[in-house]
Scaffold this motif. Structure first.
Motif, PDB file in Angstrom:
ATOM      1  N   SER A  19      -4.974   7.046  -5.003  1.00  0.00           N
ATOM      2  CA  SER A  19      -4.852   6.922  -6.460  1.00  0.00           C
ATOM      3  C   SER A  19      -5.547   5.680  -7.006  1.00  0.00           C
ATOM      4  CB  SER A  19      -3.373   6.852  -6.861  1.00  0.00           C
ATOM      5  OG  SER A  19      -2.692   7.986  -6.393  1.00  0.00           O
ATOM      6  N   TYR A  20      -5.955   4.794  -6.128  1.00  0.00           N
ATOM      7  CA  TYR A  20      -6.390   3.467  -6.558  1.00  0.00           C
ATOM      8  C   TYR A  20      -7.852   3.248  -6.203  1.00  0.00           C
ATOM      9  CZ  TYR A  20      -5.470  -1.459  -7.662  1.00  0.00           C
ATOM     10  OH  TYR A  20      -5.459  -2.700  -8.237  1.00  0.00           O
ATOM     11  N   ARG A  21      -8.648   2.837  -7.178  1.00  0.00           N
ATOM     12  CA  ARG A  21     -10.093   2.738  -6.981  1.00  0.00           C
ATOM     13  C   ARG A  21     -10.499   1.686  -5.941  1.00  0.00           C
ATOM     14  NH1 ARG A  21     -14.314   2.919 -11.956  1.00  0.00           N
ATOM     15  NH2 ARG A  21     -13.232   4.886 -12.309  1.00  0.00           N
ATOM     16  N   ASP A  22      -9.820   0.541  -5.942  1.00  0.00           N
ATOM     17  CA  ASP A  22     -10.121  -0.485  -4.933  1.00  0.00           C
ATOM     18  C   ASP A  22      -9.873   0.048  -3.526  1.00  0.00           C
ATOM     19  OD1 ASP A  22     -10.880  -2.394  -6.757  1.00  0.00           O
ATOM     20  OD2 ASP A  22      -8.887  -3.268  -6.942  1.00  0.00           O
ATOM     21  N   SER A  23      -8.894   0.936  -3.425  1.00  0.00           N
ATOM     22  CA  SER A  23      -8.549   1.540  -2.145  1.00  0.00           C
ATOM     23  C   SER A  23      -9.676   2.466  -1.659  1.00  0.00           C
ATOM     24  CB  SER A  23      -7.247   2.327  -2.292  1.00  0.00           C
ATOM     25  OG  SER A  23      -6.763   2.756  -1.064  1.00  0.00           O
ATOM     26  N   VAL A  24     -10.330   3.153  -2.599  1.00  0.00           N
ATOM     27  CA  VAL A  24     -11.474   4.013  -2.262  1.00  0.00           C
ATOM     28  C   VAL A  24     -12.557   3.179  -1.578  1.00  0.00           C
ATOM     29  CG1 VAL A  24     -13.387   5.377  -3.205  1.00  0.00           C
ATOM     30  CG2 VAL A  24     -11.087   5.724  -4.073  1.00  0.00           C
ATOM     31  N   ASP A  25     -12.882   2.043  -2.191  1.00  0.00           N
ATOM     32  CA  ASP A  25     -13.924   1.174  -1.621  1.00  0.00           C
ATOM     33  C   ASP A  25     -13.539   0.676  -0.238  1.00  0.00           C
ATOM     34  OD1 ASP A  25     -15.434   1.439  -3.917  1.00  0.00           O
ATOM     35  OD2 ASP A  25     -14.567  -0.322  -4.884  1.00  0.00           O
ATOM     36  N   LEU A  26     -12.276   0.261  -0.101  1.00  0.00           N
ATOM     37  CA  LEU A  26     -11.800  -0.257   1.177  1.00  0.00           C
ATOM     38  C   LEU A  26     -11.898   0.813   2.276  1.00  0.00           C
ATOM     39  CD1 LEU A  26     -10.290  -2.409   2.928  1.00  0.00           C
ATOM     40  CD2 LEU A  26      -8.168  -1.349   2.136  1.00  0.00           C
ATOM     41  N   ILE A  27     -11.378   2.005   1.986  1.00  0.00           N
ATOM     42  CA  ILE A  27     -11.393   3.102   2.966  1.00  0.00           C
ATOM     43  C   ILE A  27     -12.828   3.464   3.341  1.00  0.00           C
ATOM     44  CG2 ILE A  27     -10.814   5.543   3.344  1.00  0.00           C
ATOM     45  CD1 ILE A  27      -8.421   5.047   1.343  1.00  0.00           C
ATOM     46  N   HIS A  28     -13.673   3.596   2.319  1.00  0.00           N
ATOM     47  CA  HIS A  28     -15.085   3.956   2.547  1.00  0.00           C
ATOM     48  C   HIS A  28     -15.759   2.934   3.454  1.00  0.00           C
ATOM     49  CE1 HIS A  28     -19.179   5.224   1.801  1.00  0.00           C
ATOM     50  NE2 HIS A  28     -19.461   4.071   1.239  1.00  0.00           N
ATOM     51  N   ASN A  29     -15.587   1.653   3.122  1.00  0.00           N
ATOM     52  CA  ASN A  29     -16.238   0.594   3.909  1.00  0.00           C
ATOM     53  C   ASN A  29     -15.716   0.555   5.342  1.00  0.00           C
ATOM     54  OD1 ASN A  29     -17.746  -0.164   1.682  1.00  0.00           O
ATOM     55  ND2 ASN A  29     -16.279  -1.718   1.001  1.00  0.00           N
ATOM     56  N   LYS A  30     -14.414   0.703   5.508  1.00  0.00           N
ATOM     57  CA  LYS A  30     -13.812   0.654   6.851  1.00  0.00           C
ATOM     58  C   LYS A  30     -14.264   1.854   7.699  1.00  0.00           C
ATOM     59  CE  LYS A  30     -11.532  -3.186   6.755  1.00  0.00           C
ATOM     60  NZ  LYS A  30     -11.910  -4.297   7.663  1.00  0.00           N
ATOM     61  N   LEU A  31     -14.346   3.034   7.042  1.00  0.00           N
ATOM     62  CA  LEU A  31     -14.811   4.226   7.777  1.00  0.00           C
ATOM     63  C   LEU A  31     -16.254   4.042   8.244  1.00  0.00           C
ATOM     64  CD1 LEU A  31     -13.317   7.213   5.729  1.00  0.00           C
ATOM     65  CD2 LEU A  31     -12.574   6.397   7.965  1.00  0.00           C
ATOM     66  N   GLN A  32     -17.077   3.465   7.365  1.00  0.00           N
ATOM     67  CA  GLN A  32     -18.476   3.206   7.733  1.00  0.00           C
ATOM     68  C   GLN A  32     -18.539   2.261   8.932  1.00  0.00           C
ATOM     69  OE1 GLN A  32     -20.114   5.552   6.219  1.00  0.00           O
ATOM     70  NE2 GLN A  32     -21.389   4.587   4.662  1.00  0.00           N
ATOM     71  N   GLU A  33     -17.684   1.210   8.910  1.00  0.00           N
ATOM     72  CA  GLU A  33     -17.632   0.256  10.023  1.00  0.00           C
ATOM     73  C   GLU A  33     -17.215   0.950  11.321  1.00  0.00           C
ATOM     74  OE1 GLU A  33     -15.089  -3.052   9.086  1.00  0.00           O
ATOM     75  OE2 GLU A  33     -16.167  -3.497   7.233  1.00  0.00           O
ATOM     76  N   LEU A  34     -16.322   1.953  11.185  1.00  0.00           N
ATOM     77  CA  LEU A  34     -15.813   2.668  12.355  1.00  0.00           C
ATOM     78  C   LEU A  34     -16.761   3.798  12.803  1.00  0.00           C
ATOM     79  CD1 LEU A  34     -12.077   2.895  11.202  1.00  0.00           C
ATOM     80  CD2 LEU A  34     -12.919   1.546  13.132  1.00  0.00           C
ATOM     81  N   GLY A  35     -17.891   3.931  12.099  1.00  0.00           N
ATOM     82  CA  GLY A  35     -18.884   4.928  12.493  1.00  0.00           C
ATOM     83  C   GLY A  35     -18.628   6.318  11.953  1.00  0.00           C
ATOM     84  N   VAL A  36     -17.797   6.415  10.881  1.00  0.00           N
ATOM     85  CA  VAL A  36     -17.506   7.718  10.261  1.00  0.00           C
ATOM     86  C   VAL A  36     -18.297   7.826   8.962  1.00  0.00           C
ATOM     87  CG1 VAL A  36     -15.710   9.220   9.309  1.00  0.00           C
ATOM     88  CG2 VAL A  36     -15.171   7.722  11.254  1.00  0.00           C
ATOM     89  N   SER A  37     -19.185   8.820   8.850  1.00  0.00           N
ATOM     90  CA  SER A  37     -20.002   8.968   7.633  1.00  0.00           C
ATOM     91  C   SER A  37     -19.134   9.431   6.471  1.00  0.00           C
ATOM     92  CB  SER A  37     -21.128   9.974   7.874  1.00  0.00           C
ATOM     93  OG  SER A  37     -20.598  11.252   8.174  1.00  0.00           O
ATOM     94  N   SER A  38     -19.225   8.716   5.338  1.00  0.00           N
ATOM     95  CA  SER A  38     -18.367   9.068   4.197  1.00  0.00           C
ATOM     96  C   SER A  38     -19.061   8.785   2.873  1.00  0.00           C
ATOM     97  CB  SER A  38     -17.054   8.285   4.269  1.00  0.00           C
ATOM     98  OG  SER A  38     -17.280   6.898   4.138  1.00  0.00           O
ATOM     99  N   GLY A  39     -18.556   9.445   1.829  1.00  0.00           N
ATOM    100  CA  GLY A  39     -19.029   9.216   0.470  1.00  0.00           C
ATOM    101  C   GLY A  39     -17.829   8.984  -0.431  1.00  0.00           C
TER     102      GLY A  39
END
Length: 502
Positions: free
Chosen positions: A354-374
C-alpha cells in the motif's frame, strides 16, 4: 468445441459464448443493474454485449468508465478488437481540450471519471449523447469520488446505467449510497460456486506466512509505543474519552472536535496520529520507509513536530536506532522471505504493497537478490509514473521482460495479466474490496497461489482480522441490496434519496 457469441456489432469468432454472461448481460440490458462477478470471469465481455445491444438501438452512444488510465486503455483495446464499428475512442486528461471535443463524438468511448466529470461540467460533452453508461469498479461510487458527480449529471436522463464489480462493499451505508446514486433496479450476481460459473473457475491456493520482526525493529517498536501511550494518557487527562485499545481511526475521528472544543489536546492528538503512522510503517514495511516518513514529516511545519523530533526522548531514540539499523543493511524480515516465496512458484509474481516507499524498497532489494522486477505506481507526485509509462510497464510484464511486478493500489483493479501465477500481499488491507481485487489478479487461466505476509504482533495482524470480517459481510451484501430494492419498490409513498432505501 468452443461456441462463439453471435451478435450484431460483435466480431465473429471473437468472444466465447457463456450462458452466465448472456444472462447477466440480458439483465443489465433490461434495467439499471449492478453486475457482481468474480475477477477473471468476463465482466468486460458482459459489458461488450450490453454495448452491442444499445448500439443497435441507434439513439445514442455508450460511455465506458474505469478508474485508472491503465484499465481504461485495457477496455479500449478489448472493445476495439471485439466490435465491428470503427468509432471507438479513448478519452483521458492527457488529451488537449480541442482533441477531446472531437473524441467525444464517437459511438463508444472509454474514459477516466475525472476528465468525464470535468468535460460534462464544461459542456464539451452532453449527457444526452449517451444511451448507456457503464461504471467499472462501481464500488467506488461513494462520497465525493468522480463517479458520484457523473451519476448526478445523468440524474434526469433515461440513460441505461450498468455497474460492474468483483465485490460489493461490506458496509450497508456504502451499498445504500451506490444504489441511490445510480438508481439501481437490481443486482445481478454470480460467485465461484454458482453452477453456471463453476466450469470456468480456477482454484487459488492461499497461504498465510507469519514473520517475526528482527530484534532491532522490536526495540524501535517498543520506544514508539511508549511515546504513543504518553500521548494517550495526556488526552485522557484532558477529558478525551478513548477506548483502551489504541486506534488510529479513533484519533482521526476526533480531530474536528478537538480543534473546535478542546484545543489544549491538539498537540498530543496530532503527535499521537503521527506516531501511529510511523509505527504502522515501521511494523509493516521496515526501516527505510519509516525513516523516509520521518524525514517528510519533520520537513513540514505542524503542531507538535518540533517537540516530537527534537525533545521526545523515546521518539528521537527510535529514529537514532533506525538509522543505525539501516547502516547495517537491516530492513524487515519480510524482504529475505520474499525471494524464498517467489522462487517457490515458477512463472510471474505480482507483489502488492500500500505504500510507495515500500515499492521502491522491495524493487531495489529484489534487484540486489538477482530477481528481475518492475514497478507500477500512480502518477501523483514527483516520482509517480505517467499514465503512458504505467501502460508500458504492464505490457512489459505481460511480455515477460521481468518476472515480478511490485504495485501499489493502481494495480489492484481490473488488470488483466492472465499468466500471473502468484500474488503476494506484502501488507494486509482492512478492506474486503481491496482484498478481493488483489486476490483476483491470479488464478485466471490456471491454478493460482496467493501468499499473505503477516508480521507477528503488529498492525498486520489487526488488519488481517478486520479484513476477514469484512469479506464475510460483503458476501451477503448482494442479497441485502436486493431486499433493499424490493422494500423500496413495495413502498407506496414516494421517497427520494437515501430515505428510499432505509
Amino acid at each position: 468445441m468452443t461456441e462463439f457469441l453471435e451478435k450484431k456489432f460483435i466480431q465473429k469468432n471473437a468472444i466465447e459464448s457463456r450462458e452466465y454472461q448472456k444472462n447477466l448481460a440480458q439483465q443489465a440490458i433490461s434495467e439499471n443493474c449492478i453486475v457482481v462477478l468474480p475477477t477473471g470471469l468476463g465482466k468486460t465481455a458482459i459489458a461488450l454485449q450490453v454495448i452491442a445491444e444499445y448500439l443497435s438501438k441507434g439513439n445514442g452512444g455508450a460511455l465506458f468508465l474505469a478508474p485508472t488510465r491503465v484499465l481504461v486503455n485495457q477496455h479500449y483495446e478489448f472493445l476495439k478488437q471485439s466490435l465491428t464499428i470503427e468509432d471507438v475512442a479513448i478519452v483521458t486528461g492527457e488529451d488537449l481540450i480541442s482533441k477531446r471535443t472531437k473524441l467525444w463524438n464517437n459511438s463508444v468511448i472509454c474514459a477516466t471519471p475525472e476528465i468525464t466529470k470535468n468535460d460534462l461540467n464544461r459542456g464539451i460533452v452532453n449527457p444526452s449523447q449517451f444511451n448507456l453508461v457503464i461504471f467499472d469498479e462501481v464500488h467506488r461510487t461513494i462520497g465525493d469520488y468522480a463517479y458520484s458527480g457523473i451519476a448526478e449529471l445523468f440524474e434526469n436522463s433515461d440513460v441505461r446505467i450498468v455497474g460492474m464489480t468483483a465485490t460489493l462493499p461490506s458496509e450497508r451505508e456504502k451499498a445504500t449510497e451506490i444504489l441511490t446514486r445510480l438508481r439501481i433496479a437490481s443486482v445481478a450476481e454470480r460467485n465461484e460456486d454458482s453452477p453456471d460459473v463453476k466450469p470456468y473457475t480456477q482454484e487459488t491456493d492461499t497461504e498465510w506466512i507469519n514473520v517475526e520482526l528482527p530484534d532491532e525493529l522490536k526495540a524501535i517498536q517498543t520506544l514508539l509505543k511508549i511515546a504513543l501511550t504518553e500521548r494517550y494518557d495526556v488526552l485522557k487527562n484532558n477529558g478525551i474519552k478513548l477506548a483502551e485499545q489504541q486506534s488510529l481511526s479513533a484519533l482521526l475521528r476526533i480531530r474536528q472536535f478537538v480543534l473546535n472544543q478542546n484545543r489544549r489536546s491538539a498537540k498530543p492528538l496530532f503527535t499521537a496520529i503521527r506516531i501511529h503512522y510511523a509505527l504502522n510503517i515501521l511494523e509493516v514495511h521496515g526501516i527505510t520507509p519509516f525513516l523516509k516518513f520521518c524525514e517528510r514529516t519533520q520537513a513540514k511545519k505542524g503542531v507538535g513536530i518540533k517537540e516530537l523530533f527534537e525533545l521526545d526522548p523515546n521518539f528521537t531514540r527510535a529514529v537514532h536506532l533506525a538509522k543505525e539499523a539501516q547502516s547495517r543493511g537491516i530492513e524487515h524480515s519480510k524482504i529475505p522471505k520474499l525471494k524464498e516465496i517467489i522462487e517457490s512458484v515458477p512463472g510471474k509474481a505480482l507483489i502488492f504493497t500500500s505504500y510507495r516507499d515500500s515499492v521502491d524498497l522491495i524493487h531495489n532489494k529484489l534487484q540486489e537478490l538477482g530477481v528481475s522486477s518492475g514497478i507500477l505506481i500512480g502518477k501523483a507526485g514527483e516520482t509517480g509514473l505517467k499514465q503512458k509509462k504505467q501502460i508500458e510497464t504492464v505490457q512489459k510484464f505481460r511480455d515477460g521482460e521481468f518476472k515480478v511486478l511490485v504495485a501499489t493500489r493502481v494495480g489492484e483493479e481490473g488488470l488483466d495479466i492472465a499468466e500471473v501465477n502468484q500474488v503476494i500481499f506484502y501488507d494486509n488491507v482492512p478492506s474486503s474490496v481491496r482484498f478481493v481485487q488483489r486476490r483476483g489478479r491470479t488464478g485466471r487461466k490456471d491454478t493460482g497461489k496467493l501468499v499473505v505476509m503477516i508480521a507477528k504482533n503488529t498492525i498486520d495482524e489487526t488488519y488481517y482480522w478486520i479484513g476477514k470480517r469484512k469479506i464475510s459481510a460483503s458476501k451477503s451484501m448482494g442479497q441485502k441490496m436486493t431486499k433493499m430494492i424490493e422494500k423500496n419498490n413495495s413502498q407506496s409513498n414516494q421517497k427520494s434519496g437515501l430515505d428510499a432505501f432505509i
